[in-house]
Design a protein around this motif. Structure first.
Motif, PDB file in Angstrom:
ATOM      1  N   GLU A   2       0.769  -1.243  -0.068  1.00 57.16           N
ATOM      2  CA  GLU A   2       0.159  -0.060  -0.165  1.00 57.16           C
ATOM      3  C   GLU A   2       1.092   1.356   0.093  1.00 57.16           C
ATOM      4  OE1 GLU A   2      -4.231   1.335   1.910  1.00 57.16           O
ATOM      5  OE2 GLU A   2      -2.823   0.050   3.115  1.00 57.16           O
ATOM      6  N   GLU A   3       0.485   2.121  -1.000  1.00 53.57           N
ATOM      7  CA  GLU A   3       1.217   3.379  -0.929  1.00 53.57           C
ATOM      8  C   GLU A   3       0.612   4.751  -1.234  1.00 53.57           C
ATOM      9  OE1 GLU A   3       5.345   1.245  -2.847  1.00 53.57           O
ATOM     10  OE2 GLU A   3       4.396   2.744  -3.991  1.00 53.57           O
ATOM     11  N   HIS A   4       1.039   5.666  -0.955  1.00 51.11           N
ATOM     12  CA  HIS A   4       0.493   7.025  -1.196  1.00 51.11           C
ATOM     13  C   HIS A   4       1.388   8.135  -2.004  1.00 51.11           C
ATOM     14  CE1 HIS A   4      -1.935   5.535   2.082  1.00 51.11           C
ATOM     15  NE2 HIS A   4      -2.771   6.228   1.677  1.00 51.11           N
ATOM     16  N   PRO A   5       1.582   7.457  -3.429  1.00 54.19           N
ATOM     17  CA  PRO A   5       2.398   8.365  -4.065  1.00 54.19           C
ATOM     18  C   PRO A   5       1.922   9.795  -4.377  1.00 54.19           C
ATOM     19  CG  PRO A   5       1.377   7.069  -5.488  1.00 54.19           C
ATOM     20  CD  PRO A   5       1.111   6.574  -4.239  1.00 54.19           C
ATOM     21  N   ASP A   6       2.804  10.850  -4.726  1.00 50.97           N
ATOM     22  CA  ASP A   6       2.718  12.292  -4.978  1.00 50.97           C
ATOM     23  C   ASP A   6       1.923  12.568  -6.476  1.00 50.97           C
ATOM     24  OD1 ASP A   6       3.434  13.021  -2.330  1.00 50.97           O
ATOM     25  OD2 ASP A   6       5.457  13.728  -3.030  1.00 50.97           O
ATOM     26  N   VAL A   7       0.863  13.480  -6.334  1.00 49.61           N
ATOM     27  CA  VAL A   7       0.457  13.781  -7.677  1.00 49.61           C
ATOM     28  C   VAL A   7       0.541  15.361  -7.603  1.00 49.61           C
ATOM     29  CG1 VAL A   7      -1.732  13.755  -9.202  1.00 49.61           C
ATOM     30  CG2 VAL A   7      -1.071  11.783  -7.785  1.00 49.61           C
ATOM     31  N   VAL A   8       1.250  15.802  -8.605  1.00 47.61           N
ATOM     32  CA  VAL A   8       1.271  17.456  -8.741  1.00 47.61           C
ATOM     33  C   VAL A   8       0.508  17.920  -9.909  1.00 47.61           C
ATOM     34  CG1 VAL A   8       3.043  19.141  -8.904  1.00 47.61           C
ATOM     35  CG2 VAL A   8       3.670  17.048  -7.595  1.00 47.61           C
ATOM     36  N   PHE A   9      -0.277  19.004  -9.581  1.00 50.45           N
ATOM     37  CA  PHE A   9      -1.005  19.641 -10.655  1.00 50.45           C
ATOM     38  C   PHE A   9      -0.454  20.863 -10.858  1.00 50.45           C
ATOM     39  CE2 PHE A   9      -3.738  16.565  -8.868  1.00 50.45           C
ATOM     40  CZ  PHE A   9      -4.510  16.134  -9.957  1.00 50.45           C
ATOM     41  N   HIS A  10       0.156  21.516 -11.950  1.00 53.85           N
ATOM     42  CA  HIS A  10       0.861  22.718 -12.294  1.00 53.85           C
ATOM     43  C   HIS A  10       0.022  23.960 -12.778  1.00 53.85           C
ATOM     44  CE1 HIS A  10       4.901  20.562 -11.743  1.00 53.85           C
ATOM     45  NE2 HIS A  10       4.196  19.629 -12.345  1.00 53.85           N
ATOM     46  N   ASN A  11      -1.274  23.556 -13.118  1.00 49.24           N
ATOM     47  CA  ASN A  11      -2.243  24.422 -13.603  1.00 49.24           C
ATOM     48  C   ASN A  11      -3.497  23.962 -13.220  1.00 49.24           C
ATOM     49  OD1 ASN A  11      -3.454  23.455 -16.187  1.00 49.24           O
ATOM     50  ND2 ASN A  11      -1.138  23.451 -16.587  1.00 49.24           N
ATOM     51  N   VAL A  12      -4.473  24.990 -12.933  1.00 57.37           N
ATOM     52  CA  VAL A  12      -5.977  24.447 -12.754  1.00 57.37           C
ATOM     53  C   VAL A  12      -6.613  23.878 -13.804  1.00 57.37           C
ATOM     54  CG1 VAL A  12      -7.230  26.646 -13.582  1.00 57.37           C
ATOM     55  CG2 VAL A  12      -7.905  25.630 -11.591  1.00 57.37           C
ATOM     56  N   VAL A  54      -6.255  20.303 -13.038  1.00 59.32           N
ATOM     57  CA  VAL A  54      -7.325  19.828 -12.016  1.00 59.32           C
ATOM     58  C   VAL A  54      -8.774  19.414 -12.693  1.00 59.32           C
ATOM     59  CG1 VAL A  54      -8.612  20.715 -10.057  1.00 59.32           C
ATOM     60  CG2 VAL A  54      -6.020  20.986 -10.238  1.00 59.32           C
ATOM     61  N   VAL A  55      -9.010  20.615 -13.512  1.00 58.05           N
ATOM     62  CA  VAL A  55     -10.536  20.487 -14.221  1.00 58.05           C
ATOM     63  C   VAL A  55     -10.659  19.142 -14.913  1.00 58.05           C
ATOM     64  CG1 VAL A  55     -12.118  21.469 -15.999  1.00 58.05           C
ATOM     65  CG2 VAL A  55     -11.001  22.827 -14.066  1.00 58.05           C
ATOM     66  N   ARG A  56      -9.179  18.845 -15.661  1.00 57.17           N
ATOM     67  CA  ARG A  56      -9.423  17.636 -16.713  1.00 57.17           C
ATOM     68  C   ARG A  56      -9.389  16.322 -15.792  1.00 57.17           C
ATOM     69  NH1 ARG A  56      -5.855  16.590 -21.928  1.00 57.17           N
ATOM     70  NH2 ARG A  56      -6.977  14.923 -22.680  1.00 57.17           N
ATOM     71  N   GLN A  57      -8.646  16.456 -14.820  1.00 61.78           N
ATOM     72  CA  GLN A  57      -8.800  15.213 -13.838  1.00 61.78           C
ATOM     73  C   GLN A  57      -9.922  14.919 -13.444  1.00 61.78           C
ATOM     74  OE1 GLN A  57      -5.693  13.761 -12.616  1.00 61.78           O
ATOM     75  NE2 GLN A  57      -6.833  12.074 -11.227  1.00 61.78           N
ATOM     76  N   ASP A  72     -20.504  15.375  -8.061  1.00 59.72           N
ATOM     77  CA  ASP A  72     -21.301  16.639  -8.616  1.00 59.72           C
ATOM     78  C   ASP A  72     -20.592  17.748  -8.988  1.00 59.72           C
ATOM     79  OD1 ASP A  72     -20.029  17.681  -6.220  1.00 59.72           O
ATOM     80  OD2 ASP A  72     -21.860  18.540  -5.481  1.00 59.72           O
ATOM     81  N   PHE A  73     -19.262  17.151  -9.721  1.00 62.72           N
ATOM     82  CA  PHE A  73     -18.370  18.279 -10.117  1.00 62.72           C
ATOM     83  C   PHE A  73     -19.020  18.889 -11.393  1.00 62.72           C
ATOM     84  CE2 PHE A  73     -14.767  19.786 -12.793  1.00 62.72           C
ATOM     85  CZ  PHE A  73     -14.161  20.756 -11.908  1.00 62.72           C
ATOM     86  N   ASP A  74     -18.902  20.342 -11.123  1.00 58.17           N
ATOM     87  CA  ASP A  74     -19.438  21.096 -12.676  1.00 58.17           C
ATOM     88  C   ASP A  74     -18.480  22.607 -12.323  1.00 58.17           C
ATOM     89  OD1 ASP A  74     -21.086  23.528 -13.317  1.00 58.17           O
ATOM     90  OD2 ASP A  74     -21.403  21.694 -14.696  1.00 58.17           O
ATOM     91  N   THR A  75     -17.892  22.924 -13.417  1.00 57.98           N
ATOM     92  CA  THR A  75     -16.970  24.124 -13.278  1.00 57.98           C
ATOM     93  C   THR A  75     -17.659  25.217 -12.987  1.00 57.98           C
ATOM     94  OG1 THR A  75     -17.345  24.448 -15.851  1.00 57.98           O
ATOM     95  CG2 THR A  75     -15.278  23.393 -15.033  1.00 57.98           C
ATOM     96  N   SER A  84      -5.390  30.466  -7.603  1.00 62.26           N
ATOM     97  CA  SER A  84      -4.457  31.666  -7.155  1.00 62.26           C
ATOM     98  C   SER A  84      -3.421  30.671  -6.362  1.00 62.26           C
ATOM     99  CB  SER A  84      -5.178  32.579  -6.337  1.00 62.26           C
ATOM    100  OG  SER A  84      -6.495  33.254  -7.156  1.00 62.26           O
ATOM    101  N   PHE A  85      -3.708  29.768  -5.885  1.00 65.61           N
ATOM    102  CA  PHE A  85      -2.732  28.895  -4.912  1.00 65.61           C
ATOM    103  C   PHE A  85      -1.553  28.488  -5.931  1.00 65.61           C
ATOM    104  CE2 PHE A  85      -0.887  25.176  -3.379  1.00 65.61           C
ATOM    105  CZ  PHE A  85      -0.811  25.581  -1.855  1.00 65.61           C
ATOM    106  N   ILE A  86      -1.977  28.020  -7.107  1.00 66.10           N
ATOM    107  CA  ILE A  86      -0.984  27.296  -8.120  1.00 66.10           C
ATOM    108  C   ILE A  86      -0.143  28.595  -8.449  1.00 66.10           C
ATOM    109  CG2 ILE A  86      -0.608  26.164 -10.028  1.00 66.10           C
ATOM    110  CD1 ILE A  86      -3.107  24.360  -9.593  1.00 66.10           C
ATOM    111  N   ARG A  87      -0.731  29.492  -8.934  1.00 64.79           N
ATOM    112  CA  ARG A  87       0.246  30.722  -9.441  1.00 64.79           C
ATOM    113  C   ARG A  87       0.851  31.278  -8.221  1.00 64.79           C
ATOM    114  NH1 ARG A  87      -2.038  32.890 -14.456  1.00 64.79           N
ATOM    115  NH2 ARG A  87      -3.856  32.128 -14.821  1.00 64.79           N
ATOM    116  N   LEU A  88       0.683  31.150  -7.048  1.00 71.62           N
ATOM    117  CA  LEU A  88       1.332  31.753  -5.982  1.00 71.62           C
ATOM    118  C   LEU A  88       2.700  30.797  -5.614  1.00 71.62           C
ATOM    119  CD1 LEU A  88       1.965  33.858  -3.798  1.00 71.62           C
ATOM    120  CD2 LEU A  88       0.273  32.798  -2.435  1.00 71.62           C
ATOM    121  N   HIS A  89       2.202  29.488  -5.505  1.00 69.10           N
ATOM    122  CA  HIS A  89       3.316  28.472  -4.904  1.00 69.10           C
ATOM    123  C   HIS A  89       3.819  27.477  -6.333  1.00 69.10           C
ATOM    124  CE1 HIS A  89       2.070  29.177  -0.747  1.00 69.10           C
ATOM    125  NE2 HIS A  89       1.008  29.397  -1.229  1.00 69.10           N
TER     126      HIS A  89
END
Length: 246
Positions: A183-193, A196-199, A209-212, A224-229
């Motif tokens: 059992e593992e919990h590998p990292d997944v990194v998103f570089h732009n929003v 995230v939407v496509r995922q 219930d996801f809807d943009t 904003s978080f991704i642009r900052l960090h």
């Protein structure tokens, strides 16, 4: 990830727009992204199939992975219940002599190997279908998978606890002997929003219930978080179980 059916629950096709979902499970845009475990499920599956005369693949999707595992045992059966995947799987697997069913076979002691990658894990049926000495190999998506996305968007978490401990208990109760658990919990990194939407659109069981539009404000905060960090990092959740019918 498969199990349209993550945690054993089918995707509700009445609430997820078909135009936002892929056919089969070939998410090529995810190739090379982090999030995969350290083991190789295909390599482990090939090792078992080399010695098998009969094999069953649960929730085969479009048959992509099973086809990659060829040459297959003389008697190989795949199961797929999602209507959009069934013709895709049959077109891909028919040349390999693989029958694609929409329900589990009804017999007993039929298969030397049962495979389930990100699919269902019906312990009692697997025990019924395996021959004595037969092997189950399953890689599962755990209920903590990408939970950070749900937190970041203020979405409900997974309702069902699904991890190696729960799976092993069910398999052992069904009479199988578990020989390997990882059992593992590998990292997944998103570089732009947009990633995230496509995922979330391609894997609709993450936030059902996801809807943009509905999550516009939350997506704005993530952007904003991704642009900052520079990125948003969350963790995947994978576990592997190998069991034998005594």
């Amino acid at each position: 990830m498969r199990s349209g059916q993550q945690y054993g629950e089918p995707v509700d096709e009445t609430t997820t727009p078909l135009g936002e979902r892929a056919t089969g499970w070939e998410f090529a845009w995810l190739d090379g992204r982090p999030g995969e475990p350290s083991w190789s499920y295909p390599d482990l599956a090939r090792h078992l199939l080399r010695r098998a005369g009969a094999a069953l693949d649960l929730d085969t999707g479009g048959g992509e992975l099973l086809a990659e595992l060829a040459p297959l045992p003389p008697h190989t059966v795949a199961v797929e219940s999602w209507a959009r995947n069934i013709p895709v799987a049959r077109d891909r697997l028919a040349p390999l002599g693989v029958a694609v069913l929409t329900e589990l076979p009804g017999g007993e002691d039929e298969f030397d190997v049962v495979l389930s990658r990100h699919g269902r894990l019906p312990a009692t049926d697997i025990s019924r279908l395996l021959r004595p000495g037969g092997h189950l190999l399953s890689q599962q998506v755990g209920s903590d998978d990408l939970a950070g996305l749900n937190v970041a968007l203020g979405a409900p978490p997974a309702h069902h606890r699904w991890n190696a401990e729960v799976a092993v208990a069910a398999l052992e109760e069904a009479g199988l002997h578990v020989t390997d658990v990882r059992e593992e919990h590998p990292d997944v990194v998103f570089h732009n929003v947009g990633e995230v939407v496509r995922q979330l659109r391609d894997l609709p069981w993450q936030i059902r219930d996801f809807d943009t539009g509905k999550y516009a404000d939350a997506l704005g905060r993530v952007d904003s978080f991704i642009r900052l960090h520079g990125a948003l990092a969350v963790t995947a959740h994978r576990f592997l179980v190998h069991a034998v019918r005594s």
